[in-house]
Each structure stands twice: as C-alpha cells, then as structure tokens.
Motif scaffolding. Structure first.
Motif, PDB file in Angstrom:
ATOM      1  N   CYS A 167       0.834  -1.220   0.000  1.00 45.40           N
ATOM      2  CA  CYS A 167       0.000   0.000   0.000  1.00 45.40           C
ATOM      3  C   CYS A 167       0.859   1.256   0.000  1.00 45.40           C
ATOM      4  N   GLY A 168       1.970   1.205  -0.780  1.00 47.18           N
ATOM      5  CA  GLY A 168       2.833   2.371  -0.914  1.00 47.18           C
ATOM      6  C   GLY A 168       3.871   2.504   0.188  1.00 47.18           C
ATOM      7  N   GLN A 169       3.832   1.653   1.218  1.00 44.92           N
ATOM      8  CA  GLN A 169       4.794   1.713   2.318  1.00 44.92           C
ATOM      9  C   GLN A 169       5.904   0.681   2.089  1.00 44.92           C
ATOM     10  N   THR A 170       7.210   1.104   2.311  1.00 43.81           N
ATOM     11  CA  THR A 170       8.343   0.185   2.151  1.00 43.81           C
ATOM     12  C   THR A 170       8.411  -0.742   3.355  1.00 43.81           C
ATOM     13  N   CYS A 171       8.412  -2.052   3.101  1.00 45.42           N
ATOM     14  CA  CYS A 171       8.465  -3.058   4.159  1.00 45.42           C
ATOM     15  C   CYS A 171       9.732  -3.897   3.976  1.00 45.42           C
TER      16      CYS A 171
END
Length: 635
Positions: free
Chosen positions: A466-470
């Motif tokens: 969802c657009g977040q770097t994990c």
C-alpha cells in the motif's frame, strides 16, 4: 731447523744445474722455430736465475738466516695453525712461526676459569689456550663431593647444598619425621611445626580440609576453621567486572576469570523505531542494565474499522472507527401541523413540512448564486419555477459560474479519479477536478508479516505494501567464523571473542607452540639447547680454510677444517699423479707423440716443450709438506 749442509746443497745443486742442463739441452734441440722452457727445482720461480742474475752467495744468506733463528720453508709459508712473526731479510723462505700467536689471533685467549666454569675448545695446535669458559654446574658439584640422589637416605632439605646447583647436596640418613613433635610428620597436612633431623618441615596430623567452595589459600571472607586449626576463606571476587558476566576479559581473581558486563541485548534492541501501528515495549535488560525494546503490534490496529452511513463518532489509537454517528434527521424538530397535516417526513420519521395553502403543492425553484428567477408558477405566483444566470456568468449544472478558460490541469488537479484511490473534488470553470488522492488500500507491513524498519546489524530485502516500504528475509550482516581450523601437533589455538547480531562466541584466530616447543615453518618442534661448541665443532669457518659442515639446533657448525696447503699436501701424499716428489736430481724432457718421456728410474718429469701450439707452460712450482718437497707443472 734444516741441516746447514743440506740447505746449501739444495741451493748449489739448483745453481749448477742451470748452466749444465742449459748447455746440454742446446745441443740436443733440433733447429726449428719451436720454443722450449726448462724449469729446475726447487728455485724454478726465481726469474733472476734465467736472466743471469743468479746470486751465488747462497751459503752466506743461509748461514745468516739460520743464525738469526729462522727456519727454512720451501713454500714460504708457516705450517698449519702457526702465524708468521718474522721474515728473514735475505731470504723470504726463512721464517719465524709461532703457535701461540696463531691461537690468540684466532680467538683462543683463555687459560683459566672460575668454578663452576671449565676451559672449553682447546686451540687445534695443542697450545694451552682455549676458546672460552663454559659453565658446568653439575660437574663442579660432583667434583666437590655433592650428589643429586641418595641411597639410602635423602638430601638435606636446605643445608649442605651445592652452591652452584641446589639440586645437588649431601645425604642425610636419619629416618623421615625423626625429630618431629608429637602427632607431627613430614607427610601430614596440618599446621607446620619445626623440622625433622634432615631439615624437612613437620606438619600436624589431622583433617586440614576446608568445606567445599572454600580454601586455606583464598583471601576472601573467613568462613570456618579446620580440625588442624587452619582458617578457611571464600575466594576473593573480581575487583572489576564479574565471573558471571560474558563481555570482554578484564582480569582474573581467586574465583576465576573476570569479564566486563555485556551490553548486548539478548532479546530486543536498545534502540528501535516502531511504525505507527506498533508499540515500543521493554522486553529485557542487558548485563550492564541497559533496557532492551521491541516493536509489538498495536491491538487497536487489529479491530474492525466500522463503515458508517452517517460518519464515525469515535476513533481508537490506531485511527480505526469504533462507533458510528447517529442519523442527523433524528435531531430535526418534529413539526406539528394542526391545520393541513404533515406534508413531508424525513428518514427518521419526523415531520419537516406541513400541508398548507395551495402553494404548498408546488416546490419553489431556488436560484443558485449569481442567478435570478426568470418565471413563476401560475398556480402560485410567489414561487419561482425557473432561473437564469446573471450577466457575466454561465450555467454549469445547477450553478452559475464565472465565465473562464481555466482547466483542471492548469490548476494542478486531476481530470479523473485514479483507480483504487479516493480524492477530494473542486470545480474549475464548471468542470469537476480531483486532488489529494489517497490509496484505498488498508494492508500494512505488519499485517503481511513484514517489518516496518530494517533491524540494526541485519541486511533485508524490501517490498511495498500500500505504498509503504516493508522489510523481509532479514539475515545477520556479520558472522563469527574461525579464522583457522587446524593446527600442528604440540600447539594451542589463540582465541578472541566475536559478537554478531546479539550473539557472542569464541573463535580461533591462530595458533602458538606449547611450552618447550618453537615454531619451524608450519610445525612446532622441540626446543634444542645444544651448541656447536658443546658438540666439539667450531661456530665459524677459519679464514683461508675449507671445512666440512653439519647442523646443530638449526645452526651451521664447522669441523675437519683444512687450509688449501693442507689439502694439496694430503693429495700429494696420497699419490695424486699431478704432484711429483723431489728426489734430489732433475731431468728435462720433451713432449713427443702425445706421451711423456720417462727419465731416470722411471720418474716422470713435467716438461714444457710445445711445437706448433698456441699456448705452453713456462715452468713448474715447488711446495713443501713438512720435511717433504713436491713439484707440480705450472701451465
């Protein structure tokens, strides 16, 4: 010294032969352009003989030199292991040679030694001078009457010991413990009291054992006293660090090795950055007292996010809607219509309009801003039925907007709402524009089992949710592996402590030889204490000599040393064909048919007559070996 008559005879014999043989040889030679050279022993090297300048006062020179104490040496050199100390001014074959001078010039200067040292390595010419004094305590003790073992009896404990080596002493024949106090023996372990007849300490015979965990040799806190009266103590602990810590080694104590506290977290980390959906929670403490934390998921983030028809009235710490707002229609005033009854109810069932005059049956049209009513209902002239935009405005849907040429793009907005996103809207020149678009995705790194940040000391791969770097698949960036995995016999590993990603272990860094061994290449060999001198060899090759060599404890040693003259004399005495013994007479010979002409009694004489060749010899040399003289061709 040679006999005067013998020396004179040799020189006269040489002189006479020069003229006699030269005359004879000139008759025998055939006429040709070949050149011949004749050499006569023992004075063939004196050019003045050939040139006619031969000194006929031989007897006078000989008598002078020998009268002055010189000795004649045909080689012009002193014998082996002697040095020249004077040369006769009238004949340089007459020399004064000295054995003592040679010894001192070659490092043999010692005549006496003090105990426990003895003279070592005598001068090879047997002159009473030695290379050095070498200690031999055992020999000194034995020669003084001391022994290192007794049968029967024992060595005295302290007295009557050899001053050079205390392992040697005198024997005491008294029985062990003889002279000890009552209930005391040399073999007991109680408190000490006196000595026996041989000087050995007497100990009280009782149980002198300390309880487990204590010792008479410790210096910590007193705990108890043994049956023999000895005090027992706990071990004295570390002055710095602790035996229970696992950090860097800082010293030792009676209780064991001392280590600094390890400030590494066993679980969690001293510094963590948690995502908005996680809580920073203390999970452990290091040996040094530092708090360790980990990021744990916020339970508020796992509740269902309510979808409300009339909006959310309450949100939790994770921003999830936990309660919906009420229907605003229910807050409206419920009208009472006694005259004409209720005309309209809202979604909450409340009356919001009453029946009234006929105008109530029609709905008035409300002009928007910047517009005016253009017509009215015929049945109700007070209500507007249509409207038009005022001058300077144009109709856009149910609004009147100022006439313009702007577009969504020129204002930085989007002309349509991107798929999967929710946007705010505005109007530009009557056109709906979209802005502040956000993803409608509700997944998080945690919900997918990923980390929101890369743990310290680890290397991770990344992905997007969802657009977040994990971060995922995290592995420790460093490893603790042995630097060496094998070692030779008689050696031990060297080690160090290695810490990686919170885990500490001891690794091998190299190896070193055990006591009594030393490194040799990639092996450990037993240390050697022998020397060249202790084995009877020389530590260096004497100047001008050739020696055989051997190795003692890795050092090159020299033995069986000979000068060049010694080697030549040995070859001559052993019958080497290139050397001819002197028999007191000389024969000339010529090279003929590839063989030597044999002279008187079969003695083969060197000759130098070469015809038609590019090189030829000029003479032959003489040399002495003690009282013997030998000749060799000079080419």
């Amino acid at each position: 010294m040679r006999n005067d008559n013998t020396m004179l005879h040799m020189k006269l014999n040489s002189a006479v032969s020069v003229f006699a043989v030269a005359a004879a040889f000139s008759v025998l030679l055939p006429p040709s352009n070949a050149y011949g050279g004749i050499c006569f022993l023992p004075d063939c090297m004196d050019e003045d003989v050939v040139q006619g300048d031969f000194n006929m006062n031989i007897n006078e020179d000989t008598e002078y030199c020998e009268k002055e104490g010189y000795t004649y040496y045909a080689s012009g050199k002193c014998p082996q292991y002697q040095d020249v100390i004077a040369v006769c001014s009238r004949d340089d074959h007459y020399l004064k040679c000295d054995a003592e001078t040679w010894c001192k010039n070659n490092g043999y200067n010692t005549q006496t030694c003090s105990l426990p040292s003895y003279l070592n390595e005598k001068c090879p010419n047997d002159y009473p001078l030695y290379k050095e004094c070498k200690e031999d305590p055992g020999r000194a003790c034995r020669e003084a009457g001391y022994v290192n073992s007794c049968s029967p009896g024992r060595l005295y404990a302290n007295s009557n010991r050899c001053p050079w080596d205390s392992s040697y002493g005198k024997c005491c024949t008294a029985a062990p413990s003889s002279g000890c106090p009552s209930n005391h023996e040399v073999g007991c372990s109680g408190s000490a009291s006196g000595t026996d007849a041989c000087g050995y300490t007497c100990y009280k015979c009782c149980d002198d054992t300390c309880p487990a965990g204590t010792s008479k040799n410790y210096s910590g806190t007193y705990t108890s006293t043994t049956e023999c009266g000895s005090s027992c103590y706990r071990c004295k602990d570390c002055t710095s660090g602790s035996t229970s810590y696992t950090g860097k080694y800082v010293g030792s104590s009676e209780c064991g090795s001392c280590y600094a506290c390890n400030d590494t977290c066993k679980t969690g980390s001293a510094s963590v950055d948690c995502s908005p959906t996680q809580n920073r929670t203390k999970v452990s403490t290091t040996e040094c007292g530092t708090a360790c934390y980990s990021c744990e998921d916020n339970p508020d983030c796992s509740v269902e996010d309510k979808s409300c028809l009339y909006g959310c009235s309450s949100y939790n710490s994770c921003g999830k809607c936990t309660a919906c707002g009420s229907n605003p229609d229910c807050d409206a005033t419920d009208l009472s219509c006694p005259d004409f009854g209720c005309a309209t109810t809202n979604s909450c069932g409340k009356c919001i309009a009453c029946n009234g005059d006929p105008c109530d049956s029609v709905t008035a049209v409300t002009p928007p801003a910047n517009a005016s009513c253009s017509s009215y209902y015929s049945t109700c002239s007070s209500k507007c039925s249509a409207w038009t935009c005022n001058s300077g405005y144009t109709k856009s849907g149910n609004s009147c907007v100022e006439q313009c040429t702007d577009t969504c793009s020129s204002k930085g907005y989007k002309t349509s709402q991107p798929s999967g996103q929710t946007c705010s809207t505005t109007t530009v020149c009557g056109q709906t524009c979209y802005y502040d678009c956000k993803s409608s995705c509700t997944d998080t790194c945690s919900s997918k089992g990923y980390k929101t940040s890369q743990p310290s000391g680890y290397t991770c791969s990344t992905t997007s949710v969802c657009g977040q770097t994990c971060y995922k698949d995290c592995v420790c960036a460093t490893t603790c592996e042995d630097k060496v995995t094998s070692k030779p016999a008689n050696s031990s590993y060297t080690t160090e402590s290695c810490t990686a990603c919170g885990s500490t272990k001891t690794i091998n860094t190299g190896w070193t030889c055990n006591d009594g061994y030393e490194k040799s290449g990639n092996s450990c060999v037993e240390q050697c204490t022998d020397t060249c001198s202790s084995k009877g060899y020389q530590t260096s090759q004497p100047s001008g000599q050739t020696c055989s060599t051997t190795t003692v404890c890795g050092k090159t040693c020299y033995y069986d040393c000979k000068t060049a003259e010694d080697a030549r004399c040995e070859a001559a005495r052993n019958g080497d064909s290139q050397y001819m013994p002197h028999y007191g007479y000389y024969m000339s010979c010529q090279y003929s048919g590839g063989s030597f002409i044999q002279g008187q009694e079969g003695i083969r004489l060197c000759c130098n007559l070469w015809s038609g060749h590019s090189n030829y010899g000029t003479s032959f040399d003489s040399f002495s070996c003690g009282d013997e003289i030998y000749h060799v061709c000079r080419w």
